[in-house]
Structures are given as C-alpha cells and as structure tokens.
Design an enzyme around this catalytic site. Sequence first.
Site, mmCIF file in Angstrom:
data_model
loop_
_atom_site.group_PDB
_atom_site.id
_atom_site.type_symbol
_atom_site.label_atom_id
_atom_site.label_comp_id
_atom_site.label_asym_id
_atom_site.label_seq_id
_atom_site.Cartn_x
_atom_site.Cartn_y
_atom_site.Cartn_z
ATOM 1 N N ASP A 1 0.859 -1.175 0.000
ATOM 2 C CA ASP A 1 0.000 0.000 0.000
ATOM 3 C C ASP A 1 0.904 1.237 0.000
ATOM 4 O O ASP A 1 1.755 1.378 0.875
ATOM 5 C CB ASP A 1 -0.846 -0.032 1.274
ATOM 6 C CG ASP A 1 -2.148 0.697 1.139
ATOM 7 O OD1 ASP A 1 -2.144 1.769 0.512
ATOM 8 O OD2 ASP A 1 -3.155 0.221 1.675
ATOM 9 N N ASP B 1 -3.025 4.682 -2.413
ATOM 10 C CA ASP B 1 -4.030 5.327 -1.568
ATOM 11 C C ASP B 1 -4.494 6.657 -2.171
ATOM 12 O O ASP B 1 -3.667 7.471 -2.605
ATOM 13 C CB ASP B 1 -3.383 5.578 -0.195
ATOM 14 C CG ASP B 1 -4.371 6.013 0.855
ATOM 15 O OD1 ASP B 1 -5.306 5.248 1.137
ATOM 16 O OD2 ASP B 1 -4.214 7.129 1.387
ATOM 17 N N GLU C 1 -6.825 3.690 -5.575
ATOM 18 C CA GLU C 1 -8.035 3.999 -4.806
ATOM 19 C C GLU C 1 -8.547 5.351 -5.269
ATOM 20 O O GLU C 1 -7.870 6.358 -5.101
ATOM 21 C CB GLU C 1 -7.740 4.024 -3.310
ATOM 22 C CG GLU C 1 -9.015 4.132 -2.510
ATOM 23 C CD GLU C 1 -8.836 4.665 -1.100
ATOM 24 O OE1 GLU C 1 -9.655 4.344 -0.240
ATOM 25 O OE2 GLU C 1 -7.876 5.435 -0.854
ATOM 26 N N HIS D 1 -10.901 -2.055 5.026
ATOM 27 C CA HIS D 1 -10.677 -1.565 6.384
ATOM 28 C C HIS D 1 -11.386 -0.246 6.665
ATOM 29 O O HIS D 1 -11.283 0.267 7.774
ATOM 30 C CB HIS D 1 -9.169 -1.414 6.600
ATOM 31 C CG HIS D 1 -8.571 -0.394 5.674
ATOM 32 N ND1 HIS D 1 -8.481 -0.615 4.306
ATOM 33 C CD2 HIS D 1 -8.103 0.849 5.882
ATOM 34 C CE1 HIS D 1 -7.972 0.457 3.730
ATOM 35 N NE2 HIS D 1 -7.731 1.358 4.673
ATOM 36 N N ASP D 2 -12.041 0.332 5.665
ATOM 37 C CA ASP D 2 -12.779 1.586 5.861
ATOM 38 C C ASP D 2 -14.292 1.370 5.835
ATOM 39 O O ASP D 2 -15.053 2.308 6.026
ATOM 40 C CB ASP D 2 -12.462 2.584 4.734
ATOM 41 C CG ASP D 2 -11.007 3.023 4.720
ATOM 42 O OD1 ASP D 2 -10.368 3.029 5.786
ATOM 43 O OD2 ASP D 2 -10.517 3.363 3.626
HETATM 44 O O1 TEU Z 1 -9.195 6.128 2.373
HETATM 45 C C1 TEU Z 1 -9.675 7.146 1.599
HETATM 46 C C2 TEU Z 1 -11.043 7.637 1.841
HETATM 47 O O2 TEU Z 1 -11.350 8.740 1.444
HETATM 48 C C3 TEU Z 1 -12.082 6.853 2.505
HETATM 49 O O3 TEU Z 1 -12.029 5.529 2.514
HETATM 50 C C4 TEU Z 1 -12.330 7.430 3.835
HETATM 51 O O4 TEU Z 1 -11.624 6.790 4.843
HETATM 52 C C5 TEU Z 1 -13.786 7.336 4.149
HETATM 53 O O5 TEU Z 1 -14.521 7.563 3.014
HETATM 54 C C6 TEU Z 1 -14.135 8.397 5.130
HETATM 55 O O6 TEU Z 1 -15.505 8.392 5.316
HETATM 56 C C7 TEU Z 1 -7.839 5.873 2.359
HETATM 57 C C8 TEU Z 1 -7.516 4.748 3.302
HETATM 58 O O7 TEU Z 1 -8.130 3.579 2.846
HETATM 59 C C9 TEU Z 1 -7.948 5.136 4.682
HETATM 60 O O8 TEU Z 1 -7.805 4.103 5.614
HETATM 61 C C10 TEU Z 1 -7.136 6.337 5.075
HETATM 62 O O9 TEU Z 1 -7.591 6.833 6.306
HETATM 63 C C11 TEU Z 1 -7.214 7.452 4.038
HETATM 64 O O10 TEU Z 1 -7.062 7.000 2.722
HETATM 65 C C12 TEU Z 1 -6.123 8.465 4.278
HETATM 66 O O11 TEU Z 1 -4.888 7.912 3.961
#
Ligand code: TEU
Length: 562
Positions: free
Chosen positions: A103, A204, A255, A328-329
């Site tokens: 990542d 990311d 992403e 994970h989100d």
């Molecule tokens: O996530 C990006 C992101 O915008 C979303 O998944 C966000 O966490 C969610 O929509 C908020 O409601 C990536 C990563 O997957 C995440 O874990 C990180 O926190 C984020 O980037 C910042 O690096």
Amino acid sequence: MAITKPDESWWKTATIYQIYPKSFCDSGSKGMGDLKGITSKLGYIKLLGVDAIWLTPVYQSPMVDNGYDISDYFEINPEFGTMKDFDVLLSEAHQLGIRIIMDIVVNHTSTQHKWFQSALGDKNSPYRDYYIWKDPVEGAEPNNWNSKFGSSAWALDEGTGQYYLHLFAKEQADLNWENPSVREEVKDVIHFWAKKGVDGFRLDVINLISKQQEFLNDENGDGRRFYTDGPRVHEYLQEISESVFQKYGSVTVGEMSSTTLEHCQQYSAQDGKELSMVFNFHHLKVDYLNGDKWTKTPFDFIQLKQIFNHWQTGLNGKGWGALFWCNHDQPRVVSRLGNDKQYRIESAKMLAASIHMMQGTPYVYQGEELGMTNPHYTDIRQYRDVESTNMYQIMVNRRGIAHQDMMAILAQKSRDNSRTPMQWNSTKNAGFTKGTPWLDLAQNYPEINAEAAIADLNSVFYFYKHLIELRKQVSVITDGRYEDLFPEHKRIFAYARQNDKQVLLCINNYYGDEAKCTLPDRFDMSKARKLLSNYQSETCEVGGQNQVLRPYETRIFLIESD
Ligand code: TEU
C-alpha cells in the site's frame, strides 16, 4: 507453484486478499497483529486459493491513522516487526505462489516525516515546497475546504503564520505534487519496494494528488471538486508508471475517491499507461442519506443495481475495476446489506456471489470469507478510529445530535466495524493475541471463526474458495459482457454475462422473503448447468424460466453453446 516470471495479465483471473496487519494475527502478546503473525497464516490464505495479498501500510508511522500516516517509507514500523520479518514474509509467500501488493500512501505524509519536520516553521527549508502552504485569508483559513475526517482541511503553522493543507487528519499533510522533487521522491519509494521483489502496489487516494492551483472557496461543497481527478493527475500517473510500474511489471490498483467512470476508463485503460485497475466507492454510498455518510438509513437497492450496471458496462473493453464490498474503511457487508443474524451464512454467500461473478478483480477483506459481522459496540470508548472519534465530537458536541443516535450511526458506519481482530478460533480473544487486543472483538467469535469454518464444508469460507476457483475455470466471468436482467425488480438482482460461447446467469435474492422472476426465453434453461448456490442442492435443480428464490438465495448457472 512458485512465482518465477512476471505474467502481465495474471490479475485478470485472480482474487486478492486484503490484510489489515494490526488486526490480523499477533505472534506474541502485544495486542496487535504483526508481520510474523501474517507469515504464520500463509497456509490459511493459500487454502482459500487467492493469488495475492494486499498489505495495508506497515511502514514507520505514529499510527494516528493506523499507518496511513507514514513517517518513513523505507522502514518497517517496529510494532509490526523488522525488515527481516518483511523479507521472510515476501519470500515465503512467493514460495507458495502468493504475490504481495504494498500500500503506497503518497497523497500525504505524516507530519512526523522528516520532510515535514524540516518544513514546519521554516520558509527556507529545502522541504518547505514539498507541502502545500497558504497565507491566512482575513485572519482565518485560506479557504473553506473540509477534511475528509471533519473540520477544516487547513492547520496553522504557528512559526510562519501560514496554513498547510491536510485532506485527512491534521497529522497527515498533503504533498505538493506540482514540485518535481516530490515526484522523484515518490518514484524512489516505489522503486525501493519493487526492487525488493514486491509484485504490485495499491495507491491510496491517488486521484487526489493534483489540486487546482487557485485554491478557491467551494460554495457548493467541501472542496472535493477542486482536487478530485485534478488537472494533472493523469500526467503524474503516466510519469510514475513509465519510470517504475512498467519497468517492473507491477500490478497496480488505484483507490479513487468520488471519481467518475470517464476518469477511471483512463486510469485503467488497456494501453497500460497508468494503472492496472481502480477501486471506486459509488456502490458503497447507497446507504448514505442524501450523500451524507453520517446518517442511518436502509440501502437503496435499485440504485445499487444502477451503479453496478453503469460501471460494469462502462469499463467493459475499456478499463478494469476491482470488485469489493469490504475493506478496512467499510462496515462488514453481511451486517450492512445482508442479515447478520437469522440468514448470516446465506446472505454472506449471496453477497459474495453477486460481485464475484462480475467482470473485474475481486478483493476479499480478512474475515469476509468467514462472514464476520460488525461488532455492534455500545460504548463510545470502544471506538479507536480517528474518523469516528472526530465525527462523534462534531456531531454530538457541535451539531447537537443525541448521543444514542450517534452511537446507532457509528454502529452502522464506523470504520472500526471492519477493524475488529480476525477471528481464528474459539479460545480467548479468538486466538488473535495472547495479550489484550487493541480493539474489542466481536463477541460472536466462539461461533464465527476460521477453525470452525475450515471444519465445515458448507461454510462461507468454502463458498468463497469455490468462487475463486470458478473465476479461473470459466472464461465468461473474465471476458463476458454484462447485462442487468431486472433493473426494476424490488428484491432480485440478476445479471447475465455473455461471450461468444457461454452465458453465465447470476441470480440473487437480496431480501429475507421468497422472491420470483421469469428469465427471458433467449436463455435456454433446458441447457443450463448449475455451478453454485447457497442452499443444499437436492431441492434446487436448475428449474425453468421461472425462478423462485428462497431468502437470500443465490444461483449461478452456465449455458454453453454446442
Ligand atoms: O481512504 C480514503 C477515503 O477517502 C475513505 O475511505 C475514507 O476513509 C472514508 O470515506 C471516510 O468516510 C484511504 C484509506 O483507505 C484510509 O484508511 C485512510 O484513512 C485514508 O485513505 C487516508 O490515507
């Protein structure tokens, strides 16, 4: 089979397993997972049949956002182990024929990174221009953009009186990609890991790296339209791809936050100039009321089908998408769109089938293959995620939402729902750690765990294994065009995949009552063969054009021309 040579398109018939190391397996008693823990579970991952692992960040980090705040891209976070542990993981995975995808978080760094530490408070630092600084406007923030985790996207640098941009937590400062030195540093980072032998990269929030340089106030939103799929993003991706990804034959998945189909067609175009494939999140916003995540509302089933149709037909022949419900989100899908009580097993399997039979590369997030559920926390102190704790403060203390209402929203929407420790067995703490887990487990682990799943041939685990195998055996799953058969049906999501030789039908009941549909006559069901379903089969023969589906039933049929 060990991996010896790069094969450009292996990922088109592959399934990728996502590991969130902090919650996967603790080799000791720290209460959080580590690299040695992952290595010890490679046999389990191999049994599932996946081709690669996407490892969320394990670099040095103060862990404000669990590793998405990187303070050194070239070191492993000691809490996860050492570089030697990483090398062992990589080589043992390769021996088993499992690839590793790292990542890469390069939209921002931790404010603890040496570049930011040098830049902070010093306009003359050689690293000042690595970040985005603006003067105050009328004594306040330079504009009204909001961080994705709530509140302003700007934080004050007291030493210079300027503000820096942070689209996420204030401890995650956005890099200035306009500066060519930043792009060179990014290439060095990716080069370092590619040279080590990792097979690919997950990038990311990569579509946020190019900001419109005017930094205008957003009168109609939170600012995202000024930096999402920004003016130079394709140029930057081509530059990185040419200098590193193409050289190493790395698989790449970007992403893409709040993106569009048109941009994704270009990001993942078949000429391979940018990325292999893309994640988009539109299908995971069908339970956001008026686009607002921090609400509690049932999901919009018709909209869900429309979104899949838009992306499946739009990417076919043009680009390539990742297929996923969980990461994970995101909350656990069986709790979100299925029924995590009476029909947990049926709905977990049905949800899996309904995306695994689409075109793209499926991603399975740790525990999804067990039908793991949200933990249904009842105490605010159980939450750890920076987004959840920030939003609780904002909603309850500033917007006056009642505590109980916010608890109900968090139980449905918090990112911690998917971050609970992996459930390995029925012993204390589900066999995840010998210490005290960093985040409370879901209490259903005595029943839902890997050991129990492996012992039961009807488990969700074997259903996933079967889906993963089907993708390798049935070519229409990879190359067939997509057709939604009943876009207006209120309970059934059924689609056909077709190429010159095969028709695959995937028919799913998304609800807890019986549902019926009549398949068009052009699909000759007398020639259909059932590939898979989630009910014991004596009673589910193929059936004719009229299909009657039990609660959360899924049926997958194949019709081959002679
Ligand atoms: O996530 C990006 C992101 O915008 C979303 O998944 C966000 O966490 C969610 O929509 C908020 O409601 C990536 C990563 O997957 C995440 O874990 C990180 O926190 C984020 O980037 C910042 O690096």
